[in-house]
Design an enzyme around this catalytic site. Structure first.
Site, mmCIF file in Angstrom:
data_model
loop_
_atom_site.group_PDB
_atom_site.id
_atom_site.type_symbol
_atom_site.label_atom_id
_atom_site.label_comp_id
_atom_site.label_asym_id
_atom_site.label_seq_id
_atom_site.Cartn_x
_atom_site.Cartn_y
_atom_site.Cartn_z
ATOM 1 N N ARG A 105 0.829 -1.215 0.000
ATOM 2 C CA ARG A 105 0.000 0.000 0.000
ATOM 3 C C ARG A 105 0.857 1.255 0.000
ATOM 4 O O ARG A 105 0.458 2.278 -0.586
ATOM 5 C CB ARG A 105 -0.972 0.006 1.187
ATOM 6 N N GLU A 146 -9.455 6.030 7.631
ATOM 7 C CA GLU A 146 -8.021 6.232 7.494
ATOM 8 C C GLU A 146 -7.598 7.514 6.775
ATOM 9 O O GLU A 146 -6.626 8.156 7.170
ATOM 10 C CB GLU A 146 -7.410 5.031 6.771
#
Length: 797
Positions: free
Chosen positions: A340, A743
């Site tokens: 990621r 997030e």
């Protein structure tokens, strides 16, 4: 929800605005989607009535556990004499490797996390054995009596040491878009630099805890403070050598998780369940704060080397990023986290040509793990530093350099992993924020202030955000839910998501209330348990509402369709003439109260229970070609931060932050605003105050609030302006066209780091670009200021 700015001696209070008008409440249900509804546990939190795992009344005979920890970062265990431990007062059982009936492993995937070590320890704090005693104090005191002989081995502790030793934990990975090296070489302007960024401790208010209760036969019931009950279930079964169906894991709520309770709780649950199995008594394992910080994983610290070629307007022609992460002694979730970080190396920018490489380094430190953002913040931070450096080198406004590089709204451009960006709204959002925050006038005013202020220096920084939403491990993009409608019209809701304070439960309950068009207080929120919804994914990746909300909607929708079919048949009307209205159902020209229709359906043997399932469509990623569509959609955000530093001490303060965030069509604006504020402040802590420090022996020295500094209420800027973007709308078929919010906001705090860099540059008259790594603690800022001044003097000599 609209708070006006209150001026008090020049200091502005918070301003937060929800642009979408909420549905009228007169005659409507109380608490469906798109309404600001308080967190379901909020009154209980305030009153101290919210029940966490440690609040569950202990059964008679409950044992308490303590984990003995390694004193060495890397060593062979030559001998371990535990006789004195076993004979200590209050000790019932000492648990060691030989007591495990199943597999000695609590890892999520790779089988490299032993519950108890097999002759080798690989970080200070690794669990050696466990003591089960009548009290926590007795277990702790007994563990001190162990006699352990080690043979120390060389320890690798940092990313740089691991790179020098060529110590890769996992295979390297690379993404390519065009020929970045050639593009950089041909560019009119080039630069290269290195950025180090530290990790972060989760510092959840509720520490790691598990309470195991043995049942008949192989049955084991475990209360666990975990974001991933199914994984804890599987790990306990694996350690005990029994089938998953014999283990039930339940969690009503956590006192914070932030990723630290995704894979890490398995150790505590395994040891508690093992003690319960071997003694036949309930067993509880609760870590204290110091032990929790020493023995559990953190956010990965990174070293990122970047090189970029660009034109005179700051337009990027090619970029290269070499990312290296400290993973720790085992793999844990490092593969997905470092992936990621690569996926977010572009942030909101069309890089045209790019190469992103990743190395996942093994060190003899605690295994790092998931943390809010899951690698994305680290990937973004280096890119935003690069943009600031480009702007500085060209003498341009950093806002304009960023603006020249955004993905276009019309699509047609692809990421370094070859996914087309079709939903970019970042240009419009950033321009709106620049205008509403009066960015350009403030930047001029800051320059004027710095010209006449020799000690205090101000800075301003901007950060756009594009964050991919989905698990990048494709099969995790699934969720289940269970909905019961009782004869009185009340509804029981259960799903695989977990509540850690983020408001997931209330949002999913709002979805169910909306589907049935009933008041929210008619929907009962229940604890997450593997006995009701099996094989669930972790509540992570900002996907909790997307996945579980859809699963619950599907379950409620199945029952609703049965009710429609029943009413249509009973009253001889077409199904389209059965319409759900607030707390009632119109059937043809007649209206029936929802509970009455439910009662009639029950008497006519209509099933009023349904399991729902949802899997995110169209997600895929091919590692061989480093291409695909790993994300369902992107969430966008924009932030502008203003700071002031003291060049004599390095002390600093965030004085104002303006945030505009895209949550699509908000399910619950109040919850979303809370998530944005909390995420931003947590990101601010990562980048300014939260410094993890290991000594040369590998011992964590920042293991308590006395040495590890999370942000306090006083670190929140007095002037914090948060708005939900009024044009927010999800182009894909998400739950009521909302977007994830958990997030992404954390990364908006990068704007504060950019502002600190700007302030340090001011200390040198904007003549040299500062060397400033993260976190930008007062010590680092002071050193950066002195470095800038030294380099300026060198230029002048």
């Amino acid at each position: 929800m609209d708070e006006t700015v209150i001026q008090d001696r020049g200091i502005s209070a918070t301003f937060s605005r929800v642009p979408h008008s909420e549905p009228p409440h007169d005659g409507a249900i109380k608490g469906g989607v798109a309404r600001s509804v308080k967190h379901d546990s909020a009154p209980r939190h305030v009153a101290g009535e919210a029940i966490y795992t440690d609040d569950i009344p202990e059964l008679p005979g409950t044992l308490h556990l303590h984990l003995a920890m390694s004193a060495h970062a890397h060593a062979a265990i030559l001998s371990m004499d535990l006789d004195a431990v076993r004979q200590a007062a209050g000790v019932v059982r000492v648990l060691t490797l030989d007591d495990i009936p199943g597999k000695n492993d609590y890892s999520p995937f790779f089988g490299d996390d032993p519950i108890f070590p097999e002759g080798l320890v690989q970080y200070v704090g690794q669990c050696l054995f466990a003591v089960a005693a009548e009290s926590r104090e007795a277990a702790f005191q007994a563990a001190l009596l162990a006699k352990i002989e080690y043979a120390p081995l060389p320890a690798v502790l940092t990313v740089d040491e691991a790179l020098a030793a060529d110590l890769d934990l996992l295979p390297r990975h690379e993404m390519r878009l065009g020929d970045a090296a050639a593009a950089i070489d041909a560019a009119p302007h080039r630069l290269a630099n290195t950025l180090h960024m530290g990790g972060q401790d989760h510092f959840y208010l509720e520490g790691q805890i598990a309470y195991a209760i043995p049942g008949e036969g192989d049955d084991m019931f475990v209360y666990s403070s975990t974001q991933h009950p199914s994984e804890v279930q599987h790990n306990v079964a694996k350690a005990l050598g029994i089938a998953d169906h014999s283990v039930t894991v339940e969690v009503r709520r956590m006192g914070g998780g932030f990723g630290g309770k995704e894979s890490q709780p398995a150790l505590m649950a395994n040891v508690a369940a093992l003690a319960a199995r071997l003694t036949g008594r309930p067993a509880k394992l609760r870590l204290d704060r110091d032990d929790d910080m020493v023995m559990t994983g953190k956010r990965h610290d990174f070293r990122i080397d970047y090189a970029v070629g660009f034109d005179g307007d700051g337009r990027i022609l090619g970029a290269e990023f070499d990312q290296a992460a400290r993973c720790g002694y085992s793999a844990d979730l490092s593969g997905g986290i470092t992936d990621r970080a690569m996926f977010h190396a572009d942030n909101a920018y069309d890089l045209q040509a790019a190469r992103v490489t990743s190395r996942r380094m093994k060190t003899h430190t605690v295994s790092n793990t998931a943390f809010r953002g899951f690698g994305g913040p680290q990937g973004l931070l280096a890119t935003e530093r690069m943009m600031d450096e480009i702007a500085f080198g060209l003498g341009l406004d950093p806002f304009d350099v960023r603006r020249a590089n955004y993905y276009p709204a019309e699509g047609g451009k692809v990421t370094p992993y070859h996914m087309e960006v079709t939903d970019s709204v970042i240009l419009e959002m950033m321009d709106e924020l620049a205008e509403s925050s009066d960015y350009r006038a403030r930047r001029r005013a800051i320059r004027a202030f710095n010209a006449t202020s020799p000690i205090l220096k101000k800075g301003i920084g901007v950060t756009p955000l594009k964050f991919g939403i989905s698990f990048t491990t494709t099969h995790l993009n699934q969720a289940g839910a269970l909905v019961h409608v009782y004869k009185d019209g009340s509804v029981h809701l259960n799903h695989g998501g977990t509540e850690m304070g983020q408001g997931l439960f209330i949002k999913v309950a709002q979805v169910v209330a909306e589907e049935f068009q009933i008041d929210l207080d008619r929907v009962k929120i229940t604890a997450t348990t593997t006995a009701k919804v099996p094989n669930t994914s972790a509540t992570a990746a900002s996907s909790g509402t997307d996945l579980n909300g859809m699963a619950a909607k599907n379950a409620a929708g199945a029952i609703k369709q049965r009710l429609i079919a029943f009413a249509a048949a009973k009253y001889s009307v077409p199904e389209e003439q059965v319409v759900f209205l607030p707390n009632r159902v119109r059937v043809g020209n007649e209206e029936i109260a929802f509970p009455d229709l439910v009662q009639e359906a029950y008497l006519n043997q209509v099933s009023l229970s349904a399991a729902g399932f949802y899997a995110t469509p169209g997600i895929h990623y091919d590692r061989e070609t480093a291409s695909g569509r790993p994300f369902f959609y992107f969430a966008y955000g924009a932030a502008i931060s203003e700071v002031v530093i003291d060049t004599l001490t390095g002390e600093n303060r965030l004085v104002r932050a303006d945030i505009l965030h895209d949550v699509g069509r908000s399910l619950n604006p109040a919850i979303d605003l809370g998530q944005i504020e909390g995420g931003f402040i947590q990101g601010l802590g990562w980048l300014t105050t939260e410094e993890l420090w290991w000594d040369k022996s590998g011992r964590l020295r920042t293991h308590a609030p006395s040495t590890y500094k999370i942000p306090t209420a006083n670190d929140r800027p007095d002037d914090l302006r948060i708005e939900l973007w009024d044009k927010g709308y999800n182009k894909v078929d998400s739950i009521y066209r909302s977007k994830a919010v958990g997030e992404p906001p954390l990364m908006l705090a990068i704007s504060a780091f950019s502002a600190l860099t700007d302030a340090v540059a001011a200390a040198g008259g904007y003549r040299v670009f500062p060397h400033l790594d993260a976190p930008a603690t007062p010590e680092r800022i002071l050193m950066a200021v002195e470095d800038v001044k030294t380099r300026v003097r060198a230029l002048e000599s």
